[in-house]
Design an enzyme around this catalytic site. Structure first.
Site, PDB file in Angstrom:
ATOM      1  N   TYR A 116      -2.679 -10.533  15.429  1.00  7.89           N
ATOM      2  CA  TYR A 116      -2.686  -9.388  14.512  1.00  7.89           C
ATOM      3  C   TYR A 116      -4.000  -8.604  14.645  1.00  7.89           C
ATOM      4  CZ  TYR A 116      -3.294  -6.840  10.108  1.00  7.89           C
ATOM      5  OH  TYR A 116      -3.551  -5.865   9.169  1.00  7.89           O
ATOM      6  N   SER A 161      -8.198  -2.737   9.988  1.00 10.76           N
ATOM      7  CA  SER A 161      -8.343  -3.921   9.146  1.00 10.76           C
ATOM      8  C   SER A 161      -9.643  -4.672   9.395  1.00 10.76           C
ATOM      9  CB  SER A 161      -7.156  -4.857   9.438  1.00 10.76           C
ATOM     10  OG  SER A 161      -7.417  -6.138   8.926  1.00 10.76           O
ATOM     11  N   ASP A 217       0.832  -1.216   0.000  1.00  6.26           N
ATOM     12  CA  ASP A 217       0.000   0.000   0.000  1.00  6.26           C
ATOM     13  C   ASP A 217       0.859   1.256   0.000  1.00  6.26           C
ATOM     14  OD1 ASP A 217      -1.955  -1.870   0.305  1.00  6.26           O
ATOM     15  OD2 ASP A 217      -2.806  -1.038   2.144  1.00  6.26           O
ATOM     16  N   GLU A 225      -9.760  -7.657   9.625  1.00  2.51           N
ATOM     17  CA  GLU A 225      -9.417  -8.750  10.556  1.00  2.51           C
ATOM     18  C   GLU A 225      -9.978  -8.468  11.948  1.00  2.51           C
ATOM     19  OE1 GLU A 225      -7.579 -11.905  10.608  1.00  2.51           O
ATOM     20  OE2 GLU A 225      -8.372 -11.652   8.593  1.00  2.51           O
TER      21      GLU A 225
HETATM   22  P1  NAP Z   1       2.879  -4.890   3.820  1.00  2.00           P
HETATM   23  O1  NAP Z   1       3.076  -4.999   2.329  1.00  2.00           O
HETATM   24  O2  NAP Z   1       3.169  -6.064   4.672  1.00  2.00           O
HETATM   25  O3  NAP Z   1       3.753  -3.636   4.319  1.00  2.00           O
HETATM   26  C1  NAP Z   1       3.991  -3.414   5.676  1.00  2.00           C
HETATM   27  C2  NAP Z   1       4.954  -2.261   5.806  1.00  2.00           C
HETATM   28  O4  NAP Z   1       5.245  -2.056   7.202  1.00  2.00           O
HETATM   29  C3  NAP Z   1       6.316  -2.500   5.114  1.00  2.00           C
HETATM   30  O5  NAP Z   1       6.748  -1.284   4.554  1.00  2.00           O
HETATM   31  C4  NAP Z   1       7.199  -2.903   6.276  1.00  2.00           C
HETATM   32  O6  NAP Z   1       8.569  -2.654   6.056  1.00  2.00           O
HETATM   33  C5  NAP Z   1       6.656  -1.964   7.349  1.00  2.00           C
HETATM   34  N1  NAP Z   1       7.079  -2.376   8.693  1.00  2.00           N
HETATM   35  C6  NAP Z   1       6.934  -3.587   9.281  1.00  2.00           C
HETATM   36  N2  NAP Z   1       7.449  -3.568  10.525  1.00  2.00           N
HETATM   37  C7  NAP Z   1       7.933  -2.314  10.725  1.00  2.00           C
HETATM   38  C8  NAP Z   1       8.592  -1.677  11.802  1.00  2.00           C
HETATM   39  N3  NAP Z   1       8.879  -2.331  12.944  1.00  2.00           N
HETATM   40  N4  NAP Z   1       8.917  -0.368  11.677  1.00  2.00           N
HETATM   41  C9  NAP Z   1       8.675   0.303  10.513  1.00  2.00           C
HETATM   42  N5  NAP Z   1       8.062  -0.259   9.443  1.00  2.00           N
HETATM   43  C10 NAP Z   1       7.689  -1.560   9.555  1.00  2.00           C
HETATM   44  O7  NAP Z   1       1.369  -4.431   4.141  1.00  2.00           O
HETATM   45  P2  NAP Z   1       0.269  -3.772   3.173  1.00  2.00           P
HETATM   46  O8  NAP Z   1      -0.503  -4.858   2.562  1.00  2.00           O
HETATM   47  O9  NAP Z   1       0.898  -2.722   2.364  1.00  2.00           O
HETATM   48  O10 NAP Z   1      -0.682  -3.106   4.257  1.00  2.00           O
HETATM   49  C11 NAP Z   1      -0.467  -1.779   4.726  1.00  2.00           C
HETATM   50  C12 NAP Z   1      -1.120  -1.607   6.076  1.00  2.00           C
HETATM   51  O11 NAP Z   1      -2.518  -1.859   5.965  1.00  2.00           O
HETATM   52  C13 NAP Z   1      -0.633  -2.555   7.157  1.00  2.00           C
HETATM   53  O12 NAP Z   1      -0.691  -1.869   8.383  1.00  2.00           O
HETATM   54  C14 NAP Z   1      -1.633  -3.683   7.134  1.00  2.00           C
HETATM   55  O13 NAP Z   1      -1.660  -4.322   8.386  1.00  2.00           O
HETATM   56  C15 NAP Z   1      -2.900  -2.915   6.842  1.00  2.00           C
HETATM   57  N6  NAP Z   1      -3.958  -3.622   6.131  1.00  2.00           N
HETATM   58  C16 NAP Z   1      -3.677  -4.316   4.996  1.00  2.00           C
HETATM   59  C17 NAP Z   1      -4.703  -4.923   4.304  1.00  2.00           C
HETATM   60  C18 NAP Z   1      -4.443  -5.665   3.011  1.00  2.00           C
HETATM   61  O14 NAP Z   1      -5.314  -6.436   2.595  1.00  2.00           O
HETATM   62  N7  NAP Z   1      -3.324  -5.422   2.349  1.00  2.00           N
HETATM   63  C19 NAP Z   1      -6.025  -4.816   4.779  1.00  2.00           C
HETATM   64  C20 NAP Z   1      -6.266  -4.089   5.929  1.00  2.00           C
HETATM   65  C21 NAP Z   1      -5.226  -3.481   6.598  1.00  2.00           C
HETATM   66  P3  NAP Z   1       9.512  -3.745   5.308  1.00  2.00           P
HETATM   67  O15 NAP Z   1       9.311  -3.490   3.834  1.00  2.00           O
HETATM   68  O16 NAP Z   1      10.851  -3.386   5.803  1.00  2.00           O
HETATM   69  O17 NAP Z   1       9.038  -5.100   5.726  1.00  2.00           O
HETATM   70  O1  F7E Z   2      -5.128 -15.204   3.894  1.00  2.00           O
HETATM   71  C1  F7E Z   2      -6.321 -18.658   3.652  1.00  2.00           C
HETATM   72  C2  F7E Z   2      -6.049 -18.118   5.030  1.00  2.00           C
HETATM   73  O2  F7E Z   2      -2.830 -14.387   4.380  1.00  2.00           O
HETATM   74  C3  F7E Z   2      -6.438 -15.177   3.347  1.00  2.00           C
HETATM   75  C4  F7E Z   2      -3.522  -9.172   5.477  1.00  2.00           C
HETATM   76  O3  F7E Z   2      -3.252  -8.200   4.487  1.00  2.00           O
HETATM   77  O4  F7E Z   2      -5.860  -9.198   4.941  1.00  2.00           O
HETATM   78  C5  F7E Z   2      -4.712 -10.011   5.041  1.00  2.00           C
HETATM   79  O5  F7E Z   2      -4.907 -11.047   5.988  1.00  2.00           O
HETATM   80  C6  F7E Z   2      -7.128 -16.494   3.622  1.00  2.00           C
HETATM   81  C7  F7E Z   2      -7.046 -16.964   5.069  1.00  2.00           C
HETATM   82  O6  F7E Z   2      -4.770 -12.759   4.206  1.00  2.00           O
HETATM   83  C8  F7E Z   2      -3.216 -20.178   2.535  1.00  2.00           C
HETATM   84  O7  F7E Z   2      -6.265 -19.123   6.017  1.00  2.00           O
HETATM   85  C9  F7E Z   2      -5.315 -20.728   2.603  1.00  2.00           C
HETATM   86  O8  F7E Z   2      -8.301 -17.443   5.474  1.00  2.00           O
HETATM   87  O9  F7E Z   2      -3.918 -13.785   2.175  1.00  2.00           O
HETATM   88  P1  F7E Z   2      -4.063 -14.030   3.621  1.00  2.00           P
HETATM   89  P2  F7E Z   2      -5.536 -12.456   5.584  1.00  2.00           P
HETATM   90  O10 F7E Z   2      -5.179 -13.412   6.638  1.00  2.00           O
HETATM   91  O11 F7E Z   2      -6.980 -12.312   5.252  1.00  2.00           O
HETATM   92  C10 F7E Z   2      -6.257  -8.540   6.158  1.00  2.00           C
HETATM   93  C11 F7E Z   2      -7.468  -7.696   5.867  1.00  2.00           C
HETATM   94  C12 F7E Z   2      -5.135  -7.803   6.779  1.00  2.00           C
HETATM   95  O12 F7E Z   2      -5.352  -6.778   7.423  1.00  2.00           O
HETATM   96  C13 F7E Z   2      -3.819  -8.469   6.798  1.00  2.00           C
HETATM   97  O13 F7E Z   2      -2.777  -7.506   7.009  1.00  2.00           O
HETATM   98  O14 F7E Z   2      -6.483 -17.496   2.842  1.00  2.00           O
HETATM   99  N1  F7E Z   2      -5.209 -19.461   3.111  1.00  2.00           N
HETATM  100  N2  F7E Z   2      -4.109 -21.177   2.261  1.00  2.00           N
HETATM  101  C14 F7E Z   2      -3.927 -19.097   3.068  1.00  2.00           C
HETATM  102  N3  F7E Z   2      -3.320 -17.949   3.424  1.00  2.00           N
HETATM  103  C15 F7E Z   2      -1.985 -17.866   3.236  1.00  2.00           C
HETATM  104  N4  F7E Z   2      -1.352 -16.706   3.550  1.00  2.00           N
HETATM  105  N5  F7E Z   2      -1.249 -18.905   2.730  1.00  2.00           N
HETATM  106  C16 F7E Z   2      -1.818 -20.087   2.363  1.00  2.00           C
HETATM  107  O15 F7E Z   2      -1.159 -21.007   1.915  1.00  2.00           O
END
Ligand code: NAP
Ligand code: F7E
Length: 350
Positions: free
Chosen positions: A162, A138, A17, A140
């Protein structure tokens, strides 16, 4: 630096993001500052293209070393940068990993947010201008859902360290808004994906593996729960919603989602089908990927954001599958060429 300039600090800028948001803000004339944690290898691949364009930009992208675990460092950065907007995207964001590293997840994802809010609060008290703050909440947090679809009024029931950490960060943002007048908004974002998604999240794991299987670079794909359902959107659409929240006079919390849900099985079927393959010939279940407590179903209701922010997603579920498959097929082709030339590809052993 003038207070009127649009200056954003993005934590998590190296993540999925963060990279889309940095692009979005630079396009709108912001000076963008990013927090980057120190690592023994470069972790800036997702923003390297922005760095390459830097000399043609009117306003720069500036990276700063820092960590959500280091409150003094965060406070110093806020004083130095004097941002007008702060987007807190940094987190230990992997749900499965949070079961292995619960205390670390709580420190970075939950208390890290508090550290940043404290830095903003102290700065605002000293300098007297308001910083607008975005918290990456999130879906979650809904966990074992108490209502379907999930909206801003649905009660929370997190199912992982988380989810619990994100719930703390969510409530502390609301608390700082109510206690100290911080202009803090929380985006309750449902899953959003892209070609830049981390390779251990399920969508990317599937598109990456399917493309490699198609080109004969891999034989099988090992997954966990295929019946889990998610509301999957495109990350590029979702960063616009983050920005829109901070352009509102009043801070508030918003669900951001496509309002559609699909199972992991359905996603797999689409991806393999698009490559002319049958998913059931290649996917095997590995219980290592099951979670101690699972979130079975997420489905958002984003009516509030659609009405108040005039936001809506542009990329459909099928469009997202196409984007990710095309990108991973191109990546697999490059890998094939490198392998043919006798190079190591450096792929993680997953
Ligand atoms: P991501 O790709 O895992 O990126 C996480 C970022 O946080 C990376 O830049 C990582 O740095 C940084 N980070 C981790 N630990 C840190 C620390 N101790 N100090 C400073 N930076 C740190 O996540 P994303 O998918 O872009 O998501 C962005 C945010 O939205 C996160 O907070 C995530 O939990 C939240 N979120 C994501 C989703 C989704 O579906 N993607 C949905 C809802 C909420 P490095 O590159 O060094 O690892
Ligand atoms: O899993 C199932 C797993 O790890 C989605 C993060 O961005 O979205 C993300 O969290 C589903 C789960 O995402 C595998 O059990 C099956 O039910 O892609 P995921 P997540 O857990 O929904 C939320 C909104 C966030 O905020 C989080 O930061 O897929 N699943 N087989 C698997 N998941 C993974 N990772 N790997 C597998 O092999």
């Amino acid at each position: 630096m003038s207070i009127n300039a649009k200056r954003a600090l993005v934590t998590g800028i190296t993540g999925q993001d963060g990279s889309y948001l940095a692009e979005f803000l630079l396009d709108r004339g912001y000076e963008v500052h990013g927090l980057v944690r120190r690592s023994s290898t470069f972790g800036t691949q997702r923003i390297e293209h922005l760095y390459r364009d830097i000399h043609e930009m009117e306003r720069p992208l500036v990276l700063h070393h820092g960590d959500m675990a280091d409150g003094n460092g965060l406070a110093r950065l806020i004083r130095e940068i004097r941002p007008t907007e702060v987007y807190n995207l940094a987190a230990q964001s992997h749900v499965r990993v949070s079961f292995d590293q619960p205390a670390y997840t709580a420190d970075v994802t939950a208390v890290g947010t508090l550290r940043l809010l404290e830095a903003i609060r102290d700065f605002q008290d000293a300098v007297g201008y308001q910083i607008r703050f975005y918290q990456a909440s999130s879906s979650e947090m809904y966990g074992k859902v108490l209502e379907t679809p999930q909206s801003e009024s649905t009660p929370f029931y997190p199912r992982s360290p988380y989810g619990v950490a994100k719930l703390y960060a969510h409530w502390i943002t609301i608390n700082y808004r109510e206690s100290y007048g911080i202009h803090g908004s929380c985006g309750i974002l449902f899953n959003h994906e892209s070609p830049r998604r981390g390779e251990t999240f399920v969508t990317r794991k599937i598109t990456r593996a399917a493309a490699r299987i198609k080109l004969g670079l891999q034989k099988k794909l090992y997954l966990g729960n295929l019946d889990a359902k998610r509301d999957w959107g495109f990350a590029g659409d979702y960063v616009e919603a983050m920005w829109l929240m901070l352009q509102q006079d009043e801070p508030d919390d918003y669900v951001i989602s496509t309002d559609e849900t699909h199972s992991v099985r359905e996603f797999s079927e689409k991806v393999f089908g698009r490559l002319g393959l049958n998913y059931s010939d290649f996917i095997e279940i590995d219980p290592r990927y099951f979670r101690p407590a699972e979130v079975e179903l997420l489905l958002g209701n984003s009516q509030k954001a659609r009405k108040k922010l005039a936001w809506q997603p542009r990329v459909s579920f099928d469009g997202l599958v196409d984007l990710m498959v095309d990108s991973d097929l191109a990546l697999a082709r490059k890998e094939q060429v490198l392998l043919a030339a006798g190079h190591e590809t450096g792929l993680p052993n997953r």
